[in-house]
Design an enzyme around this catalytic site. Structure first.
Site, PDB file in Angstrom:
ATOM      1  N   ALA A  65       0.859  -1.182   0.000  1.00 28.81           N
ATOM      2  CA  ALA A  65       0.000   0.000   0.000  1.00 28.81           C
ATOM      3  C   ALA A  65       0.896   1.234   0.000  1.00 28.81           C
ATOM      4  O   ALA A  65       2.069   1.158   0.369  1.00 28.81           O
ATOM      5  CB  ALA A  65      -0.863  -0.011   1.256  1.00 28.81           C
ATOM      6  N   GLY A 104       0.452  -5.247   0.494  1.00 30.14           N
ATOM      7  CA  GLY A 104      -0.655  -5.185  -0.455  1.00 30.14           C
ATOM      8  C   GLY A 104      -0.259  -5.719  -1.825  1.00 30.14           C
ATOM      9  O   GLY A 104      -1.117  -6.217  -2.568  1.00 30.14           O
ATOM     10  N   GLU A 107      -0.633  -9.295  -1.623  1.00 28.98           N
ATOM     11  CA  GLU A 107      -2.067  -9.558  -1.484  1.00 28.98           C
ATOM     12  C   GLU A 107      -2.781  -9.441  -2.834  1.00 28.98           C
ATOM     13  O   GLU A 107      -3.754 -10.151  -3.098  1.00 28.98           O
ATOM     14  CB  GLU A 107      -2.670  -8.595  -0.453  1.00 28.98           C
ATOM     15  CG  GLU A 107      -2.131  -8.884   0.954  1.00 28.98           C
ATOM     16  CD  GLU A 107      -2.595  -7.867   1.977  1.00 28.98           C
ATOM     17  OE1 GLU A 107      -2.071  -6.735   1.959  1.00 28.98           O
ATOM     18  OE2 GLU A 107      -3.477  -8.197   2.773  1.00 28.98           O
ATOM     19  N   GLU A 127       3.812  -5.934   6.916  1.00 29.00           N
ATOM     20  CA  GLU A 127       2.979  -4.965   7.635  1.00 29.00           C
ATOM     21  C   GLU A 127       3.294  -4.893   9.114  1.00 29.00           C
ATOM     22  O   GLU A 127       3.200  -3.833   9.731  1.00 29.00           O
ATOM     23  CB  GLU A 127       1.492  -5.305   7.441  1.00 29.00           C
ATOM     24  CG  GLU A 127       0.926  -4.938   6.077  1.00 29.00           C
ATOM     25  CD  GLU A 127       1.151  -5.986   5.001  1.00 29.00           C
ATOM     26  OE1 GLU A 127       1.995  -6.882   5.197  1.00 29.00           O
ATOM     27  OE2 GLU A 127       0.482  -5.908   3.961  1.00 29.00           O
TER      28      GLU A 127
HETATM   29  C1  3H9 Z   1       0.347  -2.502   3.223  1.00 25.65           C
HETATM   30  O1  3H9 Z   1       0.617  -2.954   2.166  1.00 25.65           O
HETATM   31  C2  3H9 Z   1      -1.015  -2.594   3.859  1.00 25.65           C
HETATM   32  C3  3H9 Z   1      -1.905  -3.570   3.158  1.00 25.65           C
HETATM   33  O2  3H9 Z   1      -1.781  -4.855   3.703  1.00 25.65           O
HETATM   34  C4  3H9 Z   1      -3.347  -3.180   3.388  1.00 25.65           C
HETATM   35  C5  3H9 Z   1      -3.864  -2.157   2.454  1.00 25.65           C
HETATM   36  C6  3H9 Z   1      -5.354  -1.980   2.562  1.00 25.65           C
HETATM   37  N1  3H9 Z   1       4.607   3.534   0.340  1.00 25.65           N
HETATM   38  O3  3H9 Z   1      13.292   1.611   0.971  1.00 25.65           O
HETATM   39  P1  3H9 Z   1      13.744   2.416  -0.181  1.00 25.65           P
HETATM   40  C7  3H9 Z   1       9.465   4.916  -0.635  1.00 25.65           C
HETATM   41  S1  3H9 Z   1       1.483  -1.655   4.128  1.00 25.65           S
HETATM   42  C8  3H9 Z   1       5.116   4.749   0.088  1.00 25.65           C
HETATM   43  O4  3H9 Z   1      14.803   3.428   0.024  1.00 25.65           O
HETATM   44  P2  3H9 Z   1      14.880   0.047  -1.391  1.00 25.65           P
HETATM   45  C9  3H9 Z   1      10.524   5.152   0.428  1.00 25.65           C
HETATM   46  O5  3H9 Z   1      10.045   6.007   1.440  1.00 25.65           O
HETATM   47  C10 3H9 Z   1       2.936  -1.595   3.103  1.00 25.65           C
HETATM   48  N2  3H9 Z   1       6.437   4.964  -0.140  1.00 25.65           N
HETATM   49  O6  3H9 Z   1      14.188   1.481  -1.412  1.00 25.65           O
HETATM   50  C11 3H9 Z   1      11.626   5.775  -0.394  1.00 25.65           C
HETATM   51  O7  3H9 Z   1      11.296   7.138  -0.604  1.00 25.65           O
HETATM   52  P3  3H9 Z   1      12.447   8.245  -0.710  1.00 25.65           P
HETATM   53  C12 3H9 Z   1       3.651  -2.882   3.083  1.00 25.65           C
HETATM   54  C13 3H9 Z   1       7.245   3.916  -0.100  1.00 25.65           C
HETATM   55  O8  3H9 Z   1      15.138  -0.310  -2.798  1.00 25.65           O
HETATM   56  C14 3H9 Z   1      11.524   5.059  -1.736  1.00 25.65           C
HETATM   57  O9  3H9 Z   1      10.204   4.502  -1.775  1.00 25.65           O
HETATM   58  N3  3H9 Z   1       4.898  -2.740   2.339  1.00 25.65           N
HETATM   59  C15 3H9 Z   1       6.779   2.626   0.158  1.00 25.65           C
HETATM   60  O10 3H9 Z   1      15.989   0.030  -0.406  1.00 25.65           O
HETATM   61  C16 3H9 Z   1      12.511   3.948  -1.910  1.00 25.65           C
HETATM   62  O11 3H9 Z   1      12.436   3.094  -0.788  1.00 25.65           O
HETATM   63  C17 3H9 Z   1       6.033  -2.386   2.935  1.00 25.65           C
HETATM   64  O12 3H9 Z   1       6.098  -2.208   4.136  1.00 25.65           O
HETATM   65  C18 3H9 Z   1       5.394   2.445   0.388  1.00 25.65           C
HETATM   66  N4  3H9 Z   1       4.860   1.236   0.632  1.00 25.65           N
HETATM   67  O13 3H9 Z   1      13.783  -0.938  -0.807  1.00 25.65           O
HETATM   68  C19 3H9 Z   1       7.230  -2.248   2.041  1.00 25.65           C
HETATM   69  N5  3H9 Z   1       7.831   1.768   0.137  1.00 25.65           N
HETATM   70  O14 3H9 Z   1      13.280   7.829  -1.880  1.00 25.65           O
HETATM   71  C20 3H9 Z   1       7.992  -1.017   2.398  1.00 25.65           C
HETATM   72  C21 3H9 Z   1       8.914   2.501  -0.146  1.00 25.65           C
HETATM   73  O15 3H9 Z   1      11.699   9.522  -0.862  1.00 25.65           O
HETATM   74  N6  3H9 Z   1       9.104  -0.785   1.497  1.00 25.65           N
HETATM   75  N7  3H9 Z   1       8.567   3.801  -0.283  1.00 25.65           N
HETATM   76  O16 3H9 Z   1      13.202   8.139   0.594  1.00 25.65           O
HETATM   77  C22 3H9 Z   1      10.272  -1.446   1.574  1.00 25.65           C
HETATM   78  O17 3H9 Z   1      10.458  -2.361   2.350  1.00 25.65           O
HETATM   79  C23 3H9 Z   1      11.383  -0.994   0.664  1.00 25.65           C
HETATM   80  O18 3H9 Z   1      11.089   0.302   0.235  1.00 25.65           O
HETATM   81  C24 3H9 Z   1      11.582  -1.880  -0.595  1.00 25.65           C
HETATM   82  C25 3H9 Z   1      12.627  -1.191  -1.518  1.00 25.65           C
HETATM   83  C26 3H9 Z   1      12.115  -3.250  -0.174  1.00 25.65           C
HETATM   84  C27 3H9 Z   1      10.324  -2.051  -1.385  1.00 25.65           C
END
Ligand code: 3H9
Length: 691
Positions: A65, A104, A107, A127
């Site tokens: 999400a 998400g 999902e 999450e």
């Molecule tokens: C969810 O899904 C809830 C659902 O179950 C229910 C829904 C109804 N959103 O980490 P990075 C940004 S909860 C917005 O440096 P990497 C991050 O802030 C979500 N922004 O890259 C950064 O911004 P900036 C569950 C996001 O290559 C940029 O992207 N998912 C999100 O080292 C790059 O990120 C997670 O918890 C997001 N979801 O790692 C996954 N994700 O450049 C969270 C990232 O301005 N994300 N950003 O600083 C991660 O674990 C890592 O970002 C990922 C990439 C592994 C994907």
């Protein structure tokens, strides 16, 4: 090609429709992605295509999400509408995964009839790390694919699994070499072979026969690690629902629990932390083109606990290290400790015995500082004595090649003064690792007045390479972390003289969520750190304890007595006697102190000092202070760190109490930070404060 929304297109590869998502950087499920996905499904279903592939551009499949949307009102369409369109589609829907299918994102993939991924792809429901649970059906679908045990593991750790493991447990159906052509080929095969339109919601084969004791056993197994966190327990309850309820009932339960978590402060704190950790890497004012120097060999001076731990970080990622000690005996002892650390990890299955040898092979011990000549980064890790450090840096200046970064691991001393011993203060920087240095993630990078941008990006970058969480700060006594810690120490010392037992103070802080309180921490570090037998004058409790032969955990006696076998701590009446007598000699009146007072007197001077640190520009942002405390001292992440926590308590309330203690107890550490007063008067928050 049809543009469906700003981030989603629909195109056709002959008989196969491709819904393509392009929402950099991580293809998060922003409202326009949900809209595009829903419209794409509708149009593709009504087209001549016989199958549909959902695929992403950029570096990853949907990573979850869009967390930035959580703070606002929900924007239609809901994710569930798009998921229903996929799951109920009359044509095979295939999710094509590269990078990470997270939250998400996974999902969504679980609503496709089939999933294929490239071999480097990863799958997870992280999450829980945001204080949440998968709220788009993931809690009910994942256990139906993997079985309850694996789902519990994945959902409570938040850690992703590899494509290989995903294939083995049936989470994906095929590993493909080329993502798009592989997914399209799979789609055509599904049509040609008439593969069924599998809906995970209809399955229960992996859940029947789940042993009911699984859940309590699992709870017990993660209890220590997840103490204080709500989300792991909520995730477990969802898996229980998947086992015990019909799918739609389980989904309802998931929604209730999701909303509950979303409302609470823990998820807000954990989401705040997610962005805080990333913000800490951004350094305002640094020219974009600043390049780090290449670090091919690291020199470390000192093979004690710190030096050895620091060396392990580099060897772990394949960077050769030259470690220098004063004499062969100390060197041998230091390298022996490193080896036994590695062997312990190997005996627990963390690394192989070959890894032990490879890593030890990367660490070259020497008693000659001349060995630092070919090092790109040299980290001094000797004990805290300014004269000693200055003489070392003078020598490093002679020995090290031009451009090499010269770092000190000091935890408190003035980097500018250390730099003044060299002819190249621009190359000198602080790299303060936290003990044990091979385990703790925190790294304070301390910029001196003359430190170059290049040295800063090198230290920050290499910190990331070795898996640390670097935070940049300026020079002051104790930098961010220890400077705040000193303030807590002042009040904790005073309170034991006023009658609160050390164990009681430790317990209050433990109950707050810290791994240990100040007295257990002193015992762990060693009571004699910085203590000198010749100058000791019995003027503090600590000096008195050292004088009576107590050294902390290492000799089994400190503020507590330690069981030689189990290392379990027991309060010691003899220590309480020493403290009581000392308090009487000092004329301190004993009284009953409440737990609330203990908490306030330990934590509020830290908040006050944190605000002073911010106002002086020592830390760049309030959130950086929180990152230091969460990673350096185990401050409970579910409160967001000291700055975020103070905002949650209410800064006006905190200011009131600081002023109260300022007028009743006195002391510089209780003189209120003008920044706190300013924020209380004008609005804003400490955690969002940025210099
Ligand atoms: C969810 O899904 C809830 C659902 O179950 C229910 C829904 C109804 N959103 O980490 P990075 C940004 S909860 C917005 O440096 P990497 C991050 O802030 C979500 N922004 O890259 C950064 O911004 P900036 C569950 C996001 O290559 C940029 O992207 N998912 C999100 O080292 C790059 O990120 C997670 O918890 C997001 N979801 O790692 C996954 N994700 O450049 C969270 C990232 O301005 N994300 N950003 O600083 C991660 O674990 C890592 O970002 C990922 C990439 C592994 C994907």
């Amino acid at each position: 090609m049809t543009q469906l929304s700003q981030s989603v297109t629909l195109e056709f590869d002959n008989d196969v429709a491709l819904i393509r998502i392009d929402n950099p950087p991580v293809n998060a499920l922003s409202h326009h992605v949900r809209q595009g996905l829903l419209d794409g499904m509708t149009q593709a279903e009504n087209s001549d295509a016989t199958a549909i592939v959902v695929i992403c551009e950029g570096r990853t499949f949907i990573a979850g999400a869009d967390i930035t949307e959580f703070s606002g009102p929900p924007k239609p369409p809901s994710l569930q509408e798009a998921q229903d369109a996929m799951e109920n589609c009359s044509k095979p829907v295939i999710a094509a995964v590269h990078g990470t299918a997270l939250g998400g994102g996974l999902e969504v993939a679980l609503c496709a009839h089939y999933r294929v991924g490239v071999s480097e792809s990863k799958y997870g429901l992280p999450e829980v790390k945001l204080g949440l649970l998968p709220g788009a059906g993931g809690t009910q679908r994942l256990p139906r694919v993997t079985g309850a045990a694996q789902a519990l593991q994945m959902m409570t750790s938040g850690d992703p699994i590899s494509a290989g493991d995903a294939l083995e447990c049936g989470l994906i159906d095929e590993i493909v070499e080329d993502l798009e052509s592989g997914a399209v080929a799979f789609a055509r095969r599904a049509v040609a072979e008439g593969l069924p339109l599998l809906r995970i919601r209809d399955r229960d084969d992996k859940l029947t026969g789940t042993n009911s004791s699984l859940f309590d056993d699992f709870r017990a197994s993660i209890a220590r690690k997840t103490r204080g966190f709500l989300a792991p327990e909520y995730n477990i309850r969802c898996v229980e629902a998947a086992v015990n309820l019909e799918f739609d009932e389980g989904l309802k339960r998931e929604q209730e629990l999701f909303k509950d978590l979303m409302k609470g402060t823990q998820s807000k704190a954990q989401q705040y932390y997610f962005f805080a950790e990333r913000a800490a890497l951004k350094i305002p004012g640094l020219p974009k083109e600043t390049k780090p120097i290449e670090v091919n060999r690291v020199g470390i001076l000192g093979a004690g606990t710190m030096g050895g731990g620091i060396a392990m970080n580099f060897a772990n990622v394949g960077i050769p290290v030259t470690i220098v000690e004063q004499n062969e005996e100390a060197l041998k002892r230091g390298l022996g400790v490193v080896r036994s650390n590695y062997e312990r990890t190997a005996s627990r299955g963390g690394i192989s015995s070959d890894d032990v040898e490879t890593r030890m092979g990367l660490i070259n011990g020497s008693t000659d500082m001349g060995g630092f000549g070919d090092c790109d980064l040299i980290i001094e890790a000797v004990f805290e004595n300014m004269d000693l450090k200055k003489s070392i840096f003078e020598q490093l200046d002679e020995i090290c090649k031009p451009g090499a970064v010269l770092a000190s691991n000091t935890s408190a001393l003035d980097i500018n003064e250390i730099a003044s011993a060299t002819s190249r203060p621009e190359s000198v920087i602080g790299m303060h690792f936290f003990s044990p240095a091979n385990v703790m993630k925190m790294l304070e990078v301390v910029r001196g007045d003359a430190t170059s941008d290049e040295a800063i990006v090198t230290a920050m970058g290499i910190g990331r390479t070795i898996g640390k969480t670097p935070v940049l700060c300026g020079v002051c006594h104790g930098f961010v972390g220890n400077r705040m810690l000193f303030m807590r120490g002042i009040e904790a010392e005073k309170m034991i003289l006023e009658g609160a037992a050390p164990s009681r103070i430790d317990q209050v802080l433990f109950d707050f969520g810290l791994p240990m309180g100040p007295f257990a921490m002193s015992d762990l570090a060693g009571l004699d750190i910085g203590w000198d037998e010749n100058t000791s004058s019995g003027s503090t409790v600590r000096e008195l304890l050292c004088e009576s032969g107590r050294r902390g955990q290492k000799n089994g006696q400190g503020y507590y007595i330690y069981d030689p076998e189990t290392r379990a701590a027991t309060p010691d009446p003899e220590v309480e006697q020493i403290i009581k007598a000392f308090g009487e000699r000092q004329g301190v009146e004993q009284r009953e102190i409440s737990d609330q007072e203990i908490l306030e007197r330990c934590l509020y001077p830290m908040i006050n000092e944190g605000a002073k640190i911010l106002a002086e520009g020592i830390a760049i942002r309030g959130s950086d202070v929180d990152v230091v405390w969460i990673n350096g001292y185990g401050w409970p992440m579910y409160t967001g760190g000291p700055m975020f926590w103070a905002d949650t308590v209410g800064l006006a309330e905190v200011a009131d109490r600081i002023n109260h203690y300022g007028s009743t107890l006195g002391g510089e550490h209780w003189s209120i930070s003008p920044l706190i007063e300013e924020i209380v008067a004008q609005g804003g928050s400490l955690s969002a404060y940025t210099n």
